[in-house]
Design a protein around this motif. Sequence first.
Motif, mmCIF file in Angstrom:
data_model
loop_
_atom_site.group_PDB
_atom_site.id
_atom_site.type_symbol
_atom_site.label_atom_id
_atom_site.label_comp_id
_atom_site.label_asym_id
_atom_site.label_seq_id
_atom_site.Cartn_x
_atom_site.Cartn_y
_atom_site.Cartn_z
ATOM 1 N N VAL A 15 13.880 -11.041 -20.321
ATOM 2 C CA VAL A 15 12.854 -10.653 -19.349
ATOM 3 C C VAL A 15 12.508 -9.177 -19.522
ATOM 4 O O VAL A 15 13.381 -8.336 -19.725
ATOM 5 N N ALA A 16 11.194 -8.878 -19.432
ATOM 6 C CA ALA A 16 10.727 -7.480 -19.459
ATOM 7 C C ALA A 16 9.627 -7.334 -18.414
ATOM 8 O O ALA A 16 8.936 -8.299 -18.083
ATOM 9 N N PRO A 17 9.455 -6.135 -17.845
ATOM 10 C CA PRO A 17 8.385 -5.929 -16.863
ATOM 11 C C PRO A 17 7.028 -6.288 -17.476
ATOM 12 O O PRO A 17 6.805 -6.117 -18.683
ATOM 13 N N GLY A 18 6.112 -6.799 -16.622
ATOM 14 C CA GLY A 18 4.803 -7.197 -17.130
ATOM 15 C C GLY A 18 3.724 -7.028 -16.093
ATOM 16 O O GLY A 18 3.947 -6.505 -14.997
ATOM 17 N N THR A 19 2.547 -7.506 -16.446
ATOM 18 C CA THR A 19 1.384 -7.444 -15.565
ATOM 19 C C THR A 19 1.252 -8.757 -14.794
ATOM 20 O O THR A 19 2.003 -9.716 -15.030
ATOM 21 N N VAL A 26 3.820 -6.728 -8.419
ATOM 22 C CA VAL A 26 3.580 -5.968 -9.653
ATOM 23 C C VAL A 26 4.223 -4.606 -9.424
ATOM 24 O O VAL A 26 3.609 -3.651 -8.932
ATOM 25 N N GLY A 27 5.498 -4.567 -9.752
ATOM 26 C CA GLY A 27 6.346 -3.414 -9.455
ATOM 27 C C GLY A 27 7.782 -3.888 -9.384
ATOM 28 O O GLY A 27 8.189 -4.762 -10.147
ATOM 29 N N ASP A 28 8.544 -3.335 -8.462
ATOM 30 C CA ASP A 28 9.971 -3.669 -8.336
ATOM 31 C C ASP A 28 10.174 -4.717 -7.242
ATOM 32 O O ASP A 28 10.229 -4.388 -6.048
ATOM 33 N N GLY A 29 10.277 -5.970 -7.641
ATOM 34 C CA GLY A 29 10.411 -7.071 -6.691
ATOM 35 C C GLY A 29 11.613 -6.969 -5.776
ATOM 36 O O GLY A 29 11.491 -7.075 -4.545
ATOM 37 N N PRO A 30 12.815 -6.759 -6.326
ATOM 38 C CA PRO A 30 14.000 -6.666 -5.472
ATOM 39 C C PRO A 30 13.944 -5.506 -4.479
ATOM 40 O O PRO A 30 14.344 -5.663 -3.318
ATOM 41 N N GLU A 31 13.448 -4.356 -4.891
ATOM 42 C CA GLU A 31 13.354 -3.213 -3.978
ATOM 43 C C GLU A 31 12.334 -3.483 -2.876
ATOM 44 O O GLU A 31 12.542 -3.129 -1.712
ATOM 45 N N PHE A 32 11.238 -4.117 -3.259
ATOM 46 C CA PHE A 32 10.226 -4.500 -2.278
ATOM 47 C C PHE A 32 10.858 -5.437 -1.252
ATOM 48 O O PHE A 32 10.672 -5.283 -0.034
ATOM 49 N N ALA A 33 11.632 -6.411 -1.727
ATOM 50 C CA ALA A 33 12.282 -7.384 -0.833
ATOM 51 C C ALA A 33 13.251 -6.695 0.120
ATOM 52 O O ALA A 33 13.290 -7.000 1.325
ATOM 53 N N LYS A 34 14.042 -5.765 -0.394
ATOM 54 C CA LYS A 34 15.030 -5.082 0.461
ATOM 55 C C LYS A 34 14.355 -4.260 1.555
ATOM 56 O O LYS A 34 14.784 -4.264 2.707
ATOM 57 N N SER A 76 0.831 -1.201 0.000
ATOM 58 C CA SER A 76 0.000 0.000 0.000
ATOM 59 C C SER A 76 0.870 1.258 0.000
ATOM 60 O O SER A 76 0.633 2.213 -0.763
ATOM 61 N N LYS A 77 1.912 1.238 0.822
ATOM 62 C CA LYS A 77 2.826 2.385 0.926
ATOM 63 C C LYS A 77 3.541 2.644 -0.404
ATOM 64 O O LYS A 77 3.706 3.790 -0.822
ATOM 65 N N ARG A 78 3.969 1.553 -1.091
ATOM 66 C CA ARG A 78 4.724 1.695 -2.340
ATOM 67 C C ARG A 78 3.799 1.819 -3.555
ATOM 68 O O ARG A 78 4.283 1.925 -4.684
ATOM 69 N N ASN A 79 2.479 1.745 -3.304
ATOM 70 C CA ASN A 79 1.514 1.796 -4.401
ATOM 71 C C ASN A 79 1.783 0.679 -5.421
ATOM 72 O O ASN A 79 1.758 0.892 -6.633
ATOM 73 N N GLU A 80 2.053 -0.527 -4.892
ATOM 74 C CA GLU A 80 2.281 -1.707 -5.716
ATOM 75 C C GLU A 80 1.304 -2.810 -5.289
ATOM 76 O O GLU A 80 0.623 -2.684 -4.270
ATOM 77 N N PHE A 121 12.009 -16.980 1.467
ATOM 78 C CA PHE A 121 11.181 -16.022 0.738
ATOM 79 C C PHE A 121 11.823 -15.756 -0.624
ATOM 80 O O PHE A 121 12.997 -15.386 -0.705
ATOM 81 N N GLU A 122 11.064 -15.923 -1.696
ATOM 82 C CA GLU A 122 11.506 -15.570 -3.048
ATOM 83 C C GLU A 122 10.602 -14.458 -3.573
ATOM 84 O O GLU A 122 9.370 -14.551 -3.467
ATOM 85 N N PHE A 123 11.202 -13.418 -4.124
ATOM 86 C CA PHE A 123 10.453 -12.288 -4.660
ATOM 87 C C PHE A 123 10.773 -12.131 -6.142
ATOM 88 O O PHE A 123 11.926 -12.249 -6.551
ATOM 89 N N VAL A 124 9.735 -11.839 -6.916
ATOM 90 C CA VAL A 124 9.963 -11.543 -8.321
ATOM 91 C C VAL A 124 9.027 -10.422 -8.741
ATOM 92 O O VAL A 124 7.869 -10.371 -8.308
ATOM 93 N N GLY A 125 9.541 -9.522 -9.553
ATOM 94 C CA GLY A 125 8.674 -8.510 -10.140
ATOM 95 C C GLY A 125 7.884 -9.137 -11.276
ATOM 96 O O GLY A 125 8.415 -9.979 -12.019
ATOM 97 N N ALA A 126 6.621 -8.789 -11.410
ATOM 98 C CA ALA A 126 5.793 -9.326 -12.503
ATOM 99 C C ALA A 126 6.525 -9.091 -13.826
ATOM 100 O O ALA A 126 7.034 -7.999 -14.086
ATOM 101 N N ARG A 127 6.559 -10.136 -14.665
ATOM 102 C CA ARG A 127 7.373 -10.034 -15.872
ATOM 103 C C ARG A 127 6.776 -10.868 -16.990
ATOM 104 O O ARG A 127 5.981 -11.777 -16.768
#
Length: 470
Positions: A108-112, A52-60, A22-26, A89-95
Motif C-alpha cells: 500500500v502507498a498513499p494515493g489520490t 484524501v490524507g491521513d485516514g487514521p488520524e482523521f478518525a481519531k 476543512s480544518k485539516r485541509n483534507e 464507521f470505517e476510515f481509509v486514507g486514499a491509497r
Amino acid sequence: MIDFKKELSKYDFLKNFTELASKRNEKVYLVGGFVRDIILKRSRDEMDFLVVGDGPEFAKELANQFNVGKVTIYKNFGTAHFNYQGISFEFVGARKESYNRHSRNPEVAPGTLDDDLNRRDFTINTLALSLNKDSFGELIDKFGGLNDIENKVIRTPLDPETTFNDDPLRIMRAVRFAAQLQFDIEENTLKAASQMAERLKIVSQERITEEFFKILAAPAPSIGLKLMYENGIMKVVFPEIAELGGVEQRKDFHHKDVFYHTCIVVDNLAKVTDNIWLRFAGLAHDIAKPKTKKFIEGIGWTFHGHEEIGARMMKKIFHRLKLPMNKLHYVEKLVRLHLRPIALVEEHVTDSAIRRLAAAAGEDLDDLITLCRADVTSKNPEKVSKYLSNYDRVMEKVKEVQEKDKLRAFQSPVRGDEIMKVCGIPPSRTVGEIKKAIEEAILDGKIQNTYEDAYNYFLQIKDEYLKKEK
C-alpha cells in the motif's frame, strides 16, 4: 434522480466530517456500499469513508469529537474503525495498491481519489459522495457505477483479469453480490472469474467460507450456487457440491439432476427460514448421492444409504471449510434423518416408529420437517401437494404421540443414580444398558412412559443385566 444532499442530511453527524476536513485541509468522501444502497433503497449500518490524507488520524480526531473511547487502527493498511450511533464507521486514507501474485495482501502507498477508486472491486462500489464544504452531496461516478446499478450489472472497474488477479476473493464477492442483489455478472467479468477460479486457492479458507455463507444467506441462493457451478468456481470451493451436477435420479418428486434439485431445495428453504445452518443442511442433504449411485433394472438410479454416508462426510467437510464444530451435530442429524419422515405416512405405522423419529430428531424435529418439505421439487403440482400433505400427516401423528407420552426430549424415567442404588453397583456400562432397555421398551410400546411402569419394568429386567456383569 436521487437527491443525495437530502439523503445525507438525515445524518446530522456528517457536518462534523465536513468541518474537520476543512480544518485539516483534507478531502473526505462517503464511498462504496453505503452509496450503492442509498440508490437501491436498502438499509445499511456500515459507512465507509475515504480520506484524501491521513485516514487514521482523521478518525481519531473525529472520535474525540463524538466522545468515542475506542478507535481500532490498522497501521499496515492505513485504516481505522469505530462505532457511533449504532453505525460501523470505517476510515481509509486514499491509497494505491500493488500485489504479489502469490499473496492477496497488497503493498500500500498513499494515493489520490482516482487511485483509490481504481483499486475497488466493482463499479457499483466505486461511487463516492463528497462530504466537503464546496461540493457536499455531489456524486463522483468515474466508472459508470450508477448506470450499472440501474441495469443490474456486476462489472469490474478495470480489466477483470487484473482485478481478480490482484485479489481472487473478488471472484466470490462477484457471485455474492449477484445473489444478494439479483444482478447479472457482465460477460467479460464472468469469463475472467471462471478462468481464474483456481487463484482462489491462495485465499484463506475463512474468507472464502465467509463469502460462501453470504451467498447461502441471500434471498435466492441458487443464483450464486448456479453461477459457481456453471463457471467452474464450485469445483474449487466445494467440490462435493460440484460433483452433484449430472447425477441423474428418478423424477418422482425431485428434479432429475441432483445439483439443480439441491438448488431448488435451498431456495425453498430460503423462502421460509433465515436459519443458515438449515440452509446448509439443505445444500448437503444429498451430498453422498454420487458415491452411492447404482442402476437397478426396472427401478432406475438408486442411492441406498446416501443419507448415512452423507452424514459421515460432514465432519471432514466442516474441518476443511473451517466451520464451527458446535454446528456439526445439527447438520449431521438433518442429513442422516431427511428420508425418515416420508417412510412414516402409511396408516399402519406404529406409535413406536413415530416415537423413534421424535427421539432421534429431538428439538430439531420441526427443522427436519421443514427440510423434508423443501426437498419436494417436482414440477407436477399434484405430486407436490400429495407429498407435502404426507408430511403434514406425519407431524399430526407426531403431535398425537407426543401429547400421549410427552416424548419430545425423551429419556428413561428411571435415572442412572437410582439404578446404581437399587442394584448396588458403581457407574458402569451395565447402568447404561439398563437405562437403554427401559427406553427401548417405552419406544416399542411395551410399557407406558410413566415412572411407575418404567420402575416396575426395571425391577423385572435388572437381574438379567446384573448376571451379565458378573
